[in-house]
Each structure stands twice: as structure tokens, then as C-alpha cells.
Design an enzyme around this catalytic site. Sequence first.
Site, PDB file in Angstrom:
ATOM      1  CE  LYS A   1      50.013  39.627  26.480  1.00  0.00           C
ATOM      2  NZ  LYS A   1      51.077  38.743  27.006  1.00  0.00           N
TER       3      LYS A   1
HETATM    4  P1  NAD Z   1      46.374  32.828  34.943  1.00  0.00           P
HETATM    5  O1  NAD Z   1      45.065  33.395  34.545  1.00  0.00           O
HETATM    6  O2  NAD Z   1      46.638  31.379  34.762  1.00  0.00           O
HETATM    7  O3  NAD Z   1      46.683  33.163  36.480  1.00  0.00           O
HETATM    8  C1  NAD Z   1      46.646  34.458  37.019  1.00  0.00           C
HETATM    9  C2  NAD Z   1      46.600  34.318  38.533  1.00  0.00           C
HETATM   10  O4  NAD Z   1      46.704  35.607  39.144  1.00  0.00           O
HETATM   11  C3  NAD Z   1      45.309  33.718  39.057  1.00  0.00           C
HETATM   12  O5  NAD Z   1      45.595  32.878  40.143  1.00  0.00           O
HETATM   13  C4  NAD Z   1      44.505  34.944  39.522  1.00  0.00           C
HETATM   14  O6  NAD Z   1      43.553  34.666  40.521  1.00  0.00           O
HETATM   15  C5  NAD Z   1      45.629  35.765  40.073  1.00  0.00           C
HETATM   16  N1  NAD Z   1      45.347  37.186  40.207  1.00  0.00           N
HETATM   17  C6  NAD Z   1      44.689  38.010  39.359  1.00  0.00           C
HETATM   18  N2  NAD Z   1      44.680  39.261  39.871  1.00  0.00           N
HETATM   19  C7  NAD Z   1      45.352  39.204  41.032  1.00  0.00           C
HETATM   20  C8  NAD Z   1      45.704  40.160  42.020  1.00  0.00           C
HETATM   21  N3  NAD Z   1      45.370  41.435  41.892  1.00  0.00           N
HETATM   22  N4  NAD Z   1      46.412  39.754  43.097  1.00  0.00           N
HETATM   23  C9  NAD Z   1      46.779  38.470  43.223  1.00  0.00           C
HETATM   24  N5  NAD Z   1      46.482  37.523  42.335  1.00  0.00           N
HETATM   25  C10 NAD Z   1      45.779  37.891  41.251  1.00  0.00           C
HETATM   26  O7  NAD Z   1      47.453  33.720  34.147  1.00  0.00           O
HETATM   27  P2  NAD Z   1      48.960  33.383  33.828  1.00  0.00           P
HETATM   28  O8  NAD Z   1      49.047  32.919  32.439  1.00  0.00           O
HETATM   29  O9  NAD Z   1      49.571  32.604  34.942  1.00  0.00           O
HETATM   30  O10 NAD Z   1      49.559  34.876  33.824  1.00  0.00           O
HETATM   31  C11 NAD Z   1      50.007  35.514  35.016  1.00  0.00           C
HETATM   32  C12 NAD Z   1      51.032  36.564  34.629  1.00  0.00           C
HETATM   33  O11 NAD Z   1      52.112  35.927  33.934  1.00  0.00           O
HETATM   34  C13 NAD Z   1      50.514  37.651  33.696  1.00  0.00           C
HETATM   35  O12 NAD Z   1      51.174  38.861  33.989  1.00  0.00           O
HETATM   36  C14 NAD Z   1      50.951  37.155  32.337  1.00  0.00           C
HETATM   37  O13 NAD Z   1      51.035  38.201  31.376  1.00  0.00           O
HETATM   38  C15 NAD Z   1      52.290  36.578  32.678  1.00  0.00           C
HETATM   39  N6  NAD Z   1      52.802  35.635  31.701  1.00  0.00           N
HETATM   40  C16 NAD Z   1      52.129  34.502  31.390  1.00  0.00           C
HETATM   41  C17 NAD Z   1      52.660  33.646  30.430  1.00  0.00           C
HETATM   42  C18 NAD Z   1      51.997  32.353  30.059  1.00  0.00           C
HETATM   43  O14 NAD Z   1      52.594  31.602  29.281  1.00  0.00           O
HETATM   44  N7  NAD Z   1      50.837  32.023  30.576  1.00  0.00           N
HETATM   45  C19 NAD Z   1      53.884  33.953  29.811  1.00  0.00           C
HETATM   46  C20 NAD Z   1      54.559  35.111  30.177  1.00  0.00           C
HETATM   47  C21 NAD Z   1      54.001  35.938  31.128  1.00  0.00           C
END
Ligand code: NAD
Length: 432
Positions: A122
Site C-alpha cells: 500500500k
Molecule cells: P473515494 O475517494 O472514491 O470515495 C470515498 C468516499 O468516502 C467519498 O465519498 C468521501 O467523501 C467519503 N468519506 C470520506 N470520509 C468519510 C467519513 N468519515 N464518513 C463518510 N464518508 C466519508 O474512495 P474509494 O476508492 O471509493 O475508497 C473507499 C473505501 O474503499 C476505502 O476504504 C478504500 O480503501 C476502499 N477500497 C477501494 C478500492 C478501489 O478500487 N477504489 C478497492 C478496495 C477497497
Amino acid sequence: MKFEPADAANDALALVERSEPDLFDVAVEQFTIAADVLGLSDDLRRILSHCQRELTVHFPVEMDDGSVQVFTGYRIQHNSGPGPTKGGIRYHQAVTLAEVKALAMWMTWKCAVVGLPYGGAKGGVQVNPKLLSQTELQNLTRRYTTEIQPFIGPNKDIPAPDVNTNPQIMAWLMDTYSMNIGYSVPGVTTGKPIVLGGSEGRNEATGRGCVFAIESAARVIDLDLARSRTVVQGFGNAGSVAARLIAELGSKVVAVSDSQGGIYNPAGLDLAAVTVHKARTGSVVGFRDADAVSNAELLVLPTDILIPAAMENQITAENAPRIQASLIAEAANGPSTPEADAILYDKGVFVLPDILANAGGVTVSYFEWVQALQAFPWTEHEVNERLRRIMSRSFDAVYGTAQKYDVHMRTAALVRAIDRVAEFTRLRGIYP
Ligand code: NAD
């Protein structure tokens, strides 16, 4: 011009206050619970509970006003036994070394749960990218890439998008690496724009894989998705896609949120209209056909399915007793603490743990890497069908393990993953 990722551009106010437990301690605690179930030897516990390589970089970036700022970033590789390491890069003001280490360890287990030939890694940079111009963001990405360049590579360690990083940022990363090396290396990253060798379906993969896992879980707990309600925390890449796809299966999405707050309509939200509202205003907050709720309230709303898709440490010993969902699908990494896990298990809540529920992202990243190495693209249909098969097979295997050892799904997923990685470690031995 300011950087506007898929999310709100103006949510700097909502900088997440994360004064929670050290996330790496949480990851090691989860590991230890599963290692006990497996009866893992002390030697293997010592090896697998550490990250193999930890790189910290401090690097200068020239800002638009001519000043220079120094940023701190990390790239952590937890374990390279199963193959090259793989994991996203996060841009967030609250990134810490402990958080990135935990996320790297979880990537090792995630890849093992779905059977990918990767170890876990990561990366992260301490920055609020929403305060940077596009030029500053590009400068930051290129310099961070150059600093971690000796660490990464298509056969070594392959980054991908995570919170606040996107295909454009992956394109800059790929270009910087390629320029430094002297020829194009599309396999150095995944989550690229399709024209640069990205995969069809990668952008939706995390949300889609999460919904495939929910379909499997719903069969097991006898939940009729067409008559269910869903709440989604975090309307970003993972959350907004999961919300749209679960709604396509007939579930009523009654609440969604982002870092500014949440919206709730017990009759169901018009997600297309919410998406338009968010694109226009930068947040879901203020959507006309819904009541405002805080992120804390949203987690305990009446619902059948809860999808945490934002940040870590959201479901804790404090709110777990009040959670009303019967199924939790962790699209986010690390949204629940070990104390919450125990409470939810006792309450009979079925939890699809992060390393299974959000493995769709890295699975399609793997497909993208394979396509890049073969220079042979697949159709979106092929990508989605292969993803469905892997998610369904992995769910069945984890569910079988949960039954066999009479443990909850997180421990079952970890047991399978740790067993697999331990086998690599045993067979490869220690060199020199
Ligand atoms: P992103 O930046 O596209 O979206 C994150 C969202 O969460 C946004 O809408 C943001 O406003 C919101 N957010 C941030 N802090 C918050 C809080 N305290 N309360 C409520 N909402 C909040 O990111 P993403 O890629 O969708 O990632 C989200 C989660 O999914 C993370 O934990 C990430 O590690 C995990 N994830 C993402 C992927 C991927 O392929 N993008 C893969 C596996 C896991």
C-alpha cells in the site's frame, strides 16, 4: 484549476478526525485471532505479523505560487511470498505509517482470499488533494513516483487507485515511471484510463464485486434482495457503484453519505438524481428529496444491508449494539474494530469482511495487469463474468471455513488467507 476527484471538491472542512486505535495493531490483532484458530507456529507468526519493507519519503513539490512544500509519503510491502506485491495509493491528510502498514497487510490477505498471485502493499501521501491545483497534483504525483521508483515495477510492486486517487493519477504515475526507465511500462500500475491499457470494468470493480458477494451472502441468510433496504456510507468510487448495482437488483437504497454528511429517505433515494446533485454541488448533502443525517446516525438507521464504503474505524464497540442491519458488506478497508466484530457476531449480524467484500477491485486490477502483460484486452462482459466467478467461489470457500471452525466470516477469511501465505513461506524457506 482545482483538482476535483469523483468526490466533493469542497469538503476540506470534513477532514476526518481519526484519533482511533493504531490501525496496524488492529490488523495484527485480527491476524492473531486467525493464527490461533489455525494453530500457526510461532516462527510463522513472527514473520507474517511484520511488514517486509517500509519506505518513507519526504519530497519537495513546487507550488503554483513559486513556493516549495515538502510532503511525506509511504510505500509499504507486507509480504512478497506469493508474487509481486500489489496495493493502492491513497492521498489523504490523515495518512499515517501505521495506517498504510495495516492496509498493506490486509492486501496480502485479500489477494490470498481470492487466489491472486500477489503479495500485499500500500502507498499513501499525507496531503489533502482537494486543496491542490491540477498542476500541483501532477507535480506531487510525479515526484512521489520518482521517490518510490526503485521499489515498484510490473514484476515487483504494482500500485493502483485508492481514496482520492483516480485513473488520471495512475496515468501520471505510469508515464513518470516509463520516462525514467526509457520505454513504456503499462504494467507498472493498474486503474489506468482504458486508452492507456486500463481494463474495462476496473472503475466499477470494487462496487460490483461487493454486490456479487452480497448476492452470495443473501442466499445463505435467506434475504430477499428485491424486498430489502440498503444504507451506504461513502458515495465515492466503491460506494456509489455498489449503491447503483444493489438498486438494480431491487434493493431500496434509503441512505447514502459522504464526508460532508448523509441523506435519508425511507421511501428510497433516486440515485441518478443524487449523482447529478453531487456532481453539481460537490456533495450528496442538501439533496431535496431526503432528510439530513450525520454519518454516525446513518450507520444505525433501520435497514437490511449496510455498506460502509468510506474510511476505517466506523463500526466500533460504541455503535455496534445499535446497528440494525442483518448484513454488513465492507466495501471500505478496516471499517470495523475487533470489538465490534464480536458484538455483531453475537447479535447474529452477517458480516462480509473487507478482504472478501472489496476484493473485486484488486481482482480486476489483476485482470488489467494480465491484459497489459499479454497486450490483449478483454471485453467488459468477460471481465465481469470472470469477476463473478471468483467472488462467488471465494465466498463459498470462506463460508465453508466459517462453518468448519465455527467462527465469523472475518476470521474465516483470514484463516484461509494466512494458511495460503504461510504455505508459500514454508515452501520458499528463508534465504539467505
Ligand atoms: P473515494 O475517494 O472514491 O470515495 C470515498 C468516499 O468516502 C467519498 O465519498 C468521501 O467523501 C467519503 N468519506 C470520506 N470520509 C468519510 C467519513 N468519515 N464518513 C463518510 N464518508 C466519508 O474512495 P474509494 O476508492 O471509493 O475508497 C473507499 C473505501 O474503499 C476505502 O476504504 C478504500 O480503501 C476502499 N477500497 C477501494 C478500492 C478501489 O478500487 N477504489 C478497492 C478496495 C477497497
